[in-house]
Design a protein around this motif. Structure first.
Motif, PDB file in Angstrom:
ATOM      1  N   ALA A  39      62.031  -0.741  16.237  1.00 26.17           N
ATOM      2  CA  ALA A  39      62.933  -1.866  16.015  1.00 26.17           C
ATOM      3  C   ALA A  39      62.185  -3.192  15.940  1.00 26.17           C
ATOM      4  O   ALA A  39      62.779  -4.212  15.598  1.00 26.17           O
ATOM      5  N   LYS A  40      60.900  -3.169  16.289  1.00 29.41           N
ATOM      6  CA  LYS A  40      60.075  -4.387  16.330  1.00 29.41           C
ATOM      7  C   LYS A  40      60.696  -5.438  17.235  1.00 29.41           C
ATOM      8  O   LYS A  40      60.745  -6.622  16.908  1.00 29.41           O
ATOM      9  N   MET A  41      61.170  -4.960  18.396  1.00 27.55           N
ATOM     10  CA  MET A  41      61.788  -5.857  19.377  1.00 27.55           C
ATOM     11  C   MET A  41      60.741  -6.265  20.402  1.00 27.55           C
ATOM     12  O   MET A  41      60.192  -5.412  21.101  1.00 27.55           O
ATOM     13  N   PRO A  42      60.467  -7.548  20.501  1.00 27.34           N
ATOM     14  CA  PRO A  42      59.446  -7.999  21.454  1.00 27.34           C
ATOM     15  C   PRO A  42      59.964  -7.969  22.892  1.00 27.34           C
ATOM     16  O   PRO A  42      61.177  -8.070  23.127  1.00 27.34           O
ATOM     17  N   TYR A  43      59.037  -7.812  23.817  1.00 29.51           N
ATOM     18  CA  TYR A  43      59.371  -7.987  25.232  1.00 29.51           C
ATOM     19  C   TYR A  43      59.595  -9.466  25.462  1.00 29.51           C
ATOM     20  O   TYR A  43      58.984 -10.294  24.784  1.00 29.51           O
TER      21      TYR A  43
END
Length: 155
Positions: A39-43
């Motif tokens: 999802a290319k979701m950053p922390y």
């Protein structure tokens, strides 16, 4: 005052079931990482927001964000239920070791089915999670056995 508890010989099954839940808990946490990457979701974002999904550059990325949310939600649901189910397995196992171990083992398997089903790309709106919904019944049985032990102590 001294208190001693004699554990039934079969309590080892209860402890093995409890140990299995430790591994499933770890698996849940580790399982989210590939969905986050896809999802290319950053922390530290715990979930993809509606605006994140709306801004996604492709339908594939939107689906990846949706599945990331599903994986996170499955993990969160596990954690919400784990903190009362594990003690119920251990407490009910003091009087009902084989039943507690068996029901706890079914609960553990259902939690895996729930997580895997929730993240099935071919299921809409997380309906794949229904495959593991029997965990609710297992929890009710474990809670009932624990409560019944308390009632019996007063009788």
């Amino acid at each position: 005052m001294s208190l001693s508890i004699t554990l039934p010989k079969e309590y080892g099954y209860v402890l093995l079931t409890a140990t299995a839940t430790f591994f499933v808990s770890t698996w849940h946490g580790m399982r989210v990482a590939p969905f986050r990457k896809a999802a290319k979701m950053p922390y530290p974002n715990a979930y993809a927001t509606t605006s994140d999904i709306d801004k996604a550059d492709s339908e594939e990325r939107k689906k990846a964000m949706y599945l990331f949310n599903c994986a996170q939600r499955a993990h969160a649901n596990f954690m919400e239920n784990y903190n009362s189910t594990l003690p119920a397995i251990l407490i009910a196992g003091l009087k009902f070791p084989l039943t507690s171990a068996a029901v706890g083992a079914v609960w553990t398997v259902c939690r895996v089915l729930y997580a895997r089903g929730y993240t099935r790309a071919d299921k809409e709106q997380g309906k794949g999670r229904y495959a593991g919904m029997a965990f609710w019944l297992c929890q009710a049985v474990l809670y009932g056995m624990t409560g019944w032990m308390g009632v019996q102590m007063f009788m």
